[in-house]
Scaffold this motif. Structure first.
Motif, PDB file in Angstrom:
ATOM      1  N   VAL A 357       0.768  -1.350   0.043  1.00  0.00           N
ATOM      2  CA  VAL A 357      -0.050  -0.103  -0.003  1.00  0.00           C
ATOM      3  C   VAL A 357       0.849   1.263   0.167  1.00  0.00           C
ATOM      4  O   VAL A 357       1.949   1.257   0.467  1.00  0.00           O
ATOM      5  CB  VAL A 357      -0.870   0.061   1.277  1.00  0.00           C
ATOM      6  CG1 VAL A 357      -1.911  -1.111   1.173  1.00  0.00           C
ATOM      7  CG2 VAL A 357      -0.113  -0.202   2.453  1.00  0.00           C
ATOM      8  N   PRO A 358       0.408   2.347  -0.435  1.00  0.00           N
ATOM      9  CA  PRO A 358       1.061   3.514  -0.133  1.00  0.00           C
ATOM     10  C   PRO A 358       1.101   4.090   1.365  1.00  0.00           C
ATOM     11  O   PRO A 358      -0.052   3.950   2.080  1.00  0.00           O
ATOM     12  CB  PRO A 358       0.194   4.859  -0.966  1.00  0.00           C
ATOM     13  CG  PRO A 358      -0.934   3.978  -1.746  1.00  0.00           C
ATOM     14  CD  PRO A 358      -0.807   2.635  -0.872  1.00  0.00           C
ATOM     15  N   VAL A 359       2.267   4.623   1.489  1.00  0.00           N
ATOM     16  CA  VAL A 359       2.470   4.876   3.101  1.00  0.00           C
ATOM     17  C   VAL A 359       2.734   6.552   2.912  1.00  0.00           C
ATOM     18  O   VAL A 359       3.862   6.540   2.531  1.00  0.00           O
ATOM     19  CB  VAL A 359       3.437   4.175   3.967  1.00  0.00           C
ATOM     20  CG1 VAL A 359       3.406   4.722   5.331  1.00  0.00           C
ATOM     21  CG2 VAL A 359       2.869   2.677   4.055  1.00  0.00           C
ATOM     22  N   ILE A 360       1.948   7.399   3.483  1.00  0.00           N
ATOM     23  CA  ILE A 360       2.373   8.790   3.669  1.00  0.00           C
ATOM     24  C   ILE A 360       2.985   9.045   5.061  1.00  0.00           C
ATOM     25  O   ILE A 360       2.227   8.742   6.124  1.00  0.00           O
ATOM     26  CB  ILE A 360       1.454   9.555   3.269  1.00  0.00           C
ATOM     27  CG1 ILE A 360       0.867   9.220   1.851  1.00  0.00           C
ATOM     28  CG2 ILE A 360       1.708  11.025   3.267  1.00  0.00           C
ATOM     29  CD1 ILE A 360      -0.379   9.978   1.371  1.00  0.00           C
ATOM     30  N   VAL A 361       4.161   9.680   4.993  1.00  0.00           N
ATOM     31  CA  VAL A 361       4.717   9.918   6.456  1.00  0.00           C
ATOM     32  C   VAL A 361       4.608  11.507   6.472  1.00  0.00           C
ATOM     33  O   VAL A 361       4.917  12.342   5.753  1.00  0.00           O
ATOM     34  CB  VAL A 361       6.495   9.693   6.526  1.00  0.00           C
ATOM     35  CG1 VAL A 361       6.902  10.131   7.862  1.00  0.00           C
ATOM     36  CG2 VAL A 361       6.416   8.170   6.312  1.00  0.00           C
ATOM     37  N   MET A 362       3.895  11.930   7.234  1.00  0.00           N
ATOM     38  CA  MET A 362       3.236  13.510   7.556  1.00  0.00           C
ATOM     39  C   MET A 362       3.988  13.944   8.660  1.00  0.00           C
ATOM     40  O   MET A 362       4.056  13.770   9.822  1.00  0.00           O
ATOM     41  CB  MET A 362       1.649  13.167   7.986  1.00  0.00           C
ATOM     42  CG  MET A 362       1.064  14.664   8.248  1.00  0.00           C
ATOM     43  SD  MET A 362      -0.615  14.463   8.664  1.00  0.00           S
ATOM     44  CE  MET A 362      -0.426  14.540  10.219  1.00  0.00           C
ATOM     45  N   THR A 363       4.988  14.806   8.282  1.00  0.00           N
ATOM     46  CA  THR A 363       5.701  15.804   9.366  1.00  0.00           C
ATOM     47  C   THR A 363       5.128  17.317   8.904  1.00  0.00           C
ATOM     48  O   THR A 363       4.140  17.476   8.219  1.00  0.00           O
ATOM     49  CB  THR A 363       7.207  16.009   8.966  1.00  0.00           C
ATOM     50  OG1 THR A 363       7.497  16.478   7.727  1.00  0.00           O
ATOM     51  CG2 THR A 363       7.751  14.480   9.017  1.00  0.00           C
ATOM     52  N   ASP A 364       5.688  18.215   9.940  1.00  0.00           N
ATOM     53  CA  ASP A 364       5.239  19.635   9.503  1.00  0.00           C
ATOM     54  C   ASP A 364       6.655  20.691   9.566  1.00  0.00           C
ATOM     55  O   ASP A 364       7.524  19.773   9.981  1.00  0.00           O
ATOM     56  CB  ASP A 364       4.219  20.181  10.747  1.00  0.00           C
ATOM     57  CG  ASP A 364       4.840  19.841  12.120  1.00  0.00           C
ATOM     58  OD1 ASP A 364       5.981  20.149  12.503  1.00  0.00           O
ATOM     59  OD2 ASP A 364       3.813  19.418  12.955  1.00  0.00           O
ATOM     60  N   LEU A 365       6.283  21.671   9.210  1.00  0.00           N
ATOM     61  CA  LEU A 365       7.599  22.421   9.090  1.00  0.00           C
ATOM     62  C   LEU A 365       8.398  22.528  10.286  1.00  0.00           C
ATOM     63  O   LEU A 365       9.776  22.475  10.098  1.00  0.00           O
ATOM     64  CB  LEU A 365       7.354  23.763   8.490  1.00  0.00           C
ATOM     65  CG  LEU A 365       8.552  24.934   8.188  1.00  0.00           C
ATOM     66  CD1 LEU A 365       8.214  25.467   7.170  1.00  0.00           C
ATOM     67  CD2 LEU A 365       8.591  25.563   9.338  1.00  0.00           C
ATOM     68  N   GLN A 366       7.851  22.691  11.374  1.00  0.00           N
ATOM     69  CA  GLN A 366       8.678  22.772  12.705  1.00  0.00           C
ATOM     70  C   GLN A 366       9.619  21.561  12.967  1.00  0.00           C
ATOM     71  O   GLN A 366      10.661  21.738  13.237  1.00  0.00           O
ATOM     72  CB  GLN A 366       7.911  23.196  13.787  1.00  0.00           C
ATOM     73  CG  GLN A 366       8.475  23.067  15.245  1.00  0.00           C
ATOM     74  CD  GLN A 366       9.630  24.150  15.481  1.00  0.00           C
ATOM     75  OE1 GLN A 366       9.964  24.841  14.638  1.00  0.00           O
ATOM     76  NE2 GLN A 366      10.498  23.600  16.379  1.00  0.00           N
ATOM     77  N   LEU A 367       8.967  20.358  12.757  1.00  0.00           N
ATOM     78  CA  LEU A 367       9.607  19.183  12.902  1.00  0.00           C
ATOM     79  C   LEU A 367      10.689  18.915  11.965  1.00  0.00           C
ATOM     80  O   LEU A 367      11.801  18.523  12.307  1.00  0.00           O
ATOM     81  CB  LEU A 367       8.485  17.929  12.916  1.00  0.00           C
ATOM     82  CG  LEU A 367       9.139  16.589  13.179  1.00  0.00           C
ATOM     83  CD1 LEU A 367       9.968  16.607  14.569  1.00  0.00           C
ATOM     84  CD2 LEU A 367       8.050  15.624  13.431  1.00  0.00           C
ATOM     85  N   SER A 368      10.390  19.333  10.628  1.00  0.00           N
ATOM     86  CA  SER A 368      11.193  18.979   9.509  1.00  0.00           C
ATOM     87  C   SER A 368      12.398  19.851   9.541  1.00  0.00           C
ATOM     88  O   SER A 368      13.430  19.422   9.369  1.00  0.00           O
ATOM     89  CB  SER A 368      10.617  18.926   8.332  1.00  0.00           C
ATOM     90  OG  SER A 368       9.710  18.025   7.995  1.00  0.00           O
ATOM     91  N   LEU A 369      12.245  21.059   9.849  1.00  0.00           N
ATOM     92  CA  LEU A 369      13.401  22.033   9.788  1.00  0.00           C
ATOM     93  C   LEU A 369      14.050  22.537  11.073  1.00  0.00           C
ATOM     94  O   LEU A 369      15.058  23.210  11.138  1.00  0.00           O
ATOM     95  CB  LEU A 369      13.053  23.209   8.953  1.00  0.00           C
ATOM     96  CG  LEU A 369      12.352  22.930   7.538  1.00  0.00           C
ATOM     97  CD1 LEU A 369      12.237  24.292   6.704  1.00  0.00           C
ATOM     98  CD2 LEU A 369      13.736  22.371   6.808  1.00  0.00           C
ATOM     99  N   GLY A 370      12.982  22.483  12.449  1.00  0.00           N
ATOM    100  CA  GLY A 370      13.652  22.677  13.611  1.00  0.00           C
ATOM    101  C   GLY A 370      14.945  21.935  13.862  1.00  0.00           C
ATOM    102  O   GLY A 370      14.438  20.621  14.285  1.00  0.00           O
ATOM    103  N   LYS A 371      16.080  22.539  14.208  1.00  0.00           N
ATOM    104  CA  LYS A 371      17.070  21.471  14.775  1.00  0.00           C
ATOM    105  C   LYS A 371      16.834  21.303  16.119  1.00  0.00           C
ATOM    106  O   LYS A 371      16.931  22.237  17.066  1.00  0.00           O
ATOM    107  CB  LYS A 371      18.316  22.436  14.381  1.00  0.00           C
ATOM    108  CG  LYS A 371      19.555  21.265  14.102  1.00  0.00           C
ATOM    109  CD  LYS A 371      20.895  21.890  13.386  1.00  0.00           C
ATOM    110  CE  LYS A 371      21.982  21.058  13.365  1.00  0.00           C
ATOM    111  NZ  LYS A 371      23.078  21.840  12.486  1.00  0.00           N
TER     112      LYS A 371
END
Length: 577
Positions: A357-371
């Motif tokens: 099946v397709p699996v979509i991993v859903m992040t948001d900008l703060q989690l993706s770019l916040g170090k």
């Protein structure tokens, strides 16, 4: 001595704010402090206000702070826009070049340092970021040799002369401000860190690392904020493991290439943001119909259309769950930490192949770019599960086709890599029978739909919900997703001093929705607050639709492009009681 401190640097995009933050935080990480960063930046290459905020602590933290202790400003705009965050007695380190002024009503101590002038004396104004960071580092009374080591690593590839110039810039900035201040500021001296080794990375880098660890060897993608760092990371790393990254002409090509490569047996993924996900929708349906594994990362940003491409939002949930036409089984998972970004990618590839099946991993900008700081990752725990990928097929009579879409008890059919002897079958996006031949039979259609839609009934996903529930019947159950967890926990600490009992659930599996796991916590709470960065309460709607309890659910929404602050959550929850 204090256990935590917040530091921010602001200026015009393209004048060294990012590199200053990077070196400053790298040095702090070497000392063993826990860090949590947030970037506010414009959707342009150069120009426009930008700032980076770092929270420094002797204990784990997962949220930005409400206030600010030290502000480093390259221009007056940075002071005007950010000084309101300074706590009473905070400090501003500013470039004397623009004659800095502390806004009326702000209780802060100003150190006007000739940042640009010192840099120009050393040969170039580009080194003003090193002058500024040296000044703020010195005020904290931290060892300069650690900072100088970080400078060496940053500029070492440019030669020793460049390293020496930058270290001299750091030294001049430190000496100037210490003379003004009379030495390091006692009120900003941090307790010693634990000294333990920690990773300090953004979520996108953890996603990239998890992708490699999962055995992915091809990424097909088109650059888009805030997903591009995944692509950039893998461009550097995948070739070392025999893989590659292909930059396609658009997101449609990216996702169809990923489907093709997965069909051929190569673990492949793509990553994008909301606008790119929209373009992928038809192809996601193709993956569902052909039962081809597919992993997609959607790093959410402000929408609709181009929207706020560099700002925080969590508004793609409905698109991920419902975006494809027709009905297919689909998994949507939302990491809630840097560690999740790593481990969830491994799980995503395994689930995608096990259930086809397709699996979509859903992040948001703060989690993706916040170090952020995170614990050292456990590579020994990784398991690769490829599901019903079969080989060495028995010989068949009369050249019978392989039953690629065989009707099985669990809904998952055997899968072969093209070229496998005895594995010949049809592949098509129209409805088909067990060997893939197109079929419009009503009986066949129902059987195939039921087969596909029932295959996730047995899905077991790691931590479908993450629970902190010390109370049997709390005053409040606070529910969030993505990057909001740390903010909720800090708000709960403040709510406890108000005499309110709270439980906390982070929903990690968005589809199929974990109704059975979540229901007991909804039932036992007096009130439920659902926290999300969107305008329409998309997570709250999922909860109401699947579990009910609409009468006790209250939405706490923020969609101005900024993440929640602990004080905002505390205030809103307190007002409900």
């Amino acid at each position: 001595m204090i256990s935590q401190l917040s530091w921010k640097i602001g200026g015009q995009q393209g004048e060294g704010v990012e590199s200053t933050d990077r070196i400053f935080s790298t040095a702090l990480n070497r000392l063993g402090y826990y860090l949590y960063g947030y970037r506010h930046f414009s959707s342009r290459i150069k120009g426009g206000h930008t700032n980076n905020k770092i929270r420094i602590s002797t204990h784990p933290i997962r949220a930005i702070s409400d206030d600010l202790d030290i502000l480093v400003a390259f221009d007056q705009e940075s002071i005007d826009l950010n000084a309101h965050e300074l706590r009473a007695g905070g400090v501003i380190v500013a470039d004397a070049k623009f004659s800095p002024v502390v806004p009326e009503g702000v209780d802060a101590r100003l150190f006007a340092v000739p940042i640009t002038a010192i840099a120009e004396e050393l040969g170039t104004s580009l080194m003003k970021n090193m002058v500024a960071s040296g000044a703020s580092w010195a005020l904290l009374g931290l060892p300069m040799e650690v900072f100088n080591k970080a400078v060496e690593e940053e500029f070492g590839r440019k030669g020793q002369a460049v390293v020496d110039k930058n270290i001299e810039a750091v030294k001049r900035g430190a000496e100037f401000v210490l003379e003004q201040a009379g030495g390091p500021l006692d009120e900003f001296k941090l307790d010693d860190a634990d000294g333990k080794q920690k990773l300090f990375i953004i979520g996108n880098e953890a996603i990239g690392l998890g992708t490699i660890a999962a055995g992915c060897r091809l990424m097909s993608a088109y650059p888009i904020t805030p997903a591009s760092e995944i692509m950039e990371y893998l461009i550097k790393k995948l070739p070392k493991f025999g893989g590659t990254v292909v930059q396609t002409e658009d997101e449609i090509a990216a996702v169809t290439m990923a489907i093709g490569a997965n069909y051929a047996g190569v673990r492949t993924m793509t990553a994008s943001a909301g606008p790119g996900l929209s373009l992928m929708m038809e192809a996601i349906g193709l993956a569902g119909m052909t039962e081809t594994p597919l992993v997609i990362v959607d790093t959410q940003r402000g929408g609709p259309s181009t929207g706020l491409p560099t700002k925080q939002e969590q508004s793609d949930l409905n698109a991920m769950v419902y975006g494809t036409h027709g009905e297919i089984p689909k998994v949507v998972v939302a990491p809630a930490s840097i560690e999740d970004c790593f481990y969830d990618m491994i799980e995503a590839f395994n689930v995608s192949e096990q259930y086809q099946v397709p699996v979509i991993v859903m992040t948001d900008l703060q989690l993706s770019l916040g170090k952020q700081s995170c614990e050292v990752l456990d590579f020994d725990s990784i398991q690769i599960k490829r599901g019903k990928l079969v080989s060495d097929l028995p010989a068949t009579e009369n050249n019978e086709l392989f039953k690629r879409y065989e009707l099985t008890e669990d809904g998952v059919s055997p899968r072969v890599i093209p070229g496998e002897k005895g594995g010949i079958h049809h592949v098509t996006g129209v409805e088909h029978d067990e060997v893939g031949r197109p079929s419009e039979s009503a009986i066949n259609r129902k059987k195939m739909m039921d087969k596909r839609l029932n295959k996730l009934n047995s899905l077991q996903f790691r931590d479908a919900i993450r629970v902190d529930a010390p109370f049997e019947e709390p005053d409040l159950l606070i529910i969030g997703m993505g990057s909001t967890g740390g903010t909720i926990d800090e708000a709960r600490t403040r709510l406890s001093t108000d005499g309110l009992t709270t439980n906390h659930v982070t929903v990690r599996l968005i589809a199929p929705f974990p109704t059975e796991q979540l229901t007991p916590y909804l039932s036992s709470a007096k009130r439920v607050v659902v926290l999300e960065n969107n305008a329409t309460g998309q997570l709250a709607s999922q909860i109401k639709m699947h579990a009910g309890f609409a009468d006790k659910i209250h939405s706490l929404l923020k969609y101005d492009g900024n993440p929640f602050l602990p004080s905002e959550v505390h205030k809103a929850c307190k007002e409900l009681n």
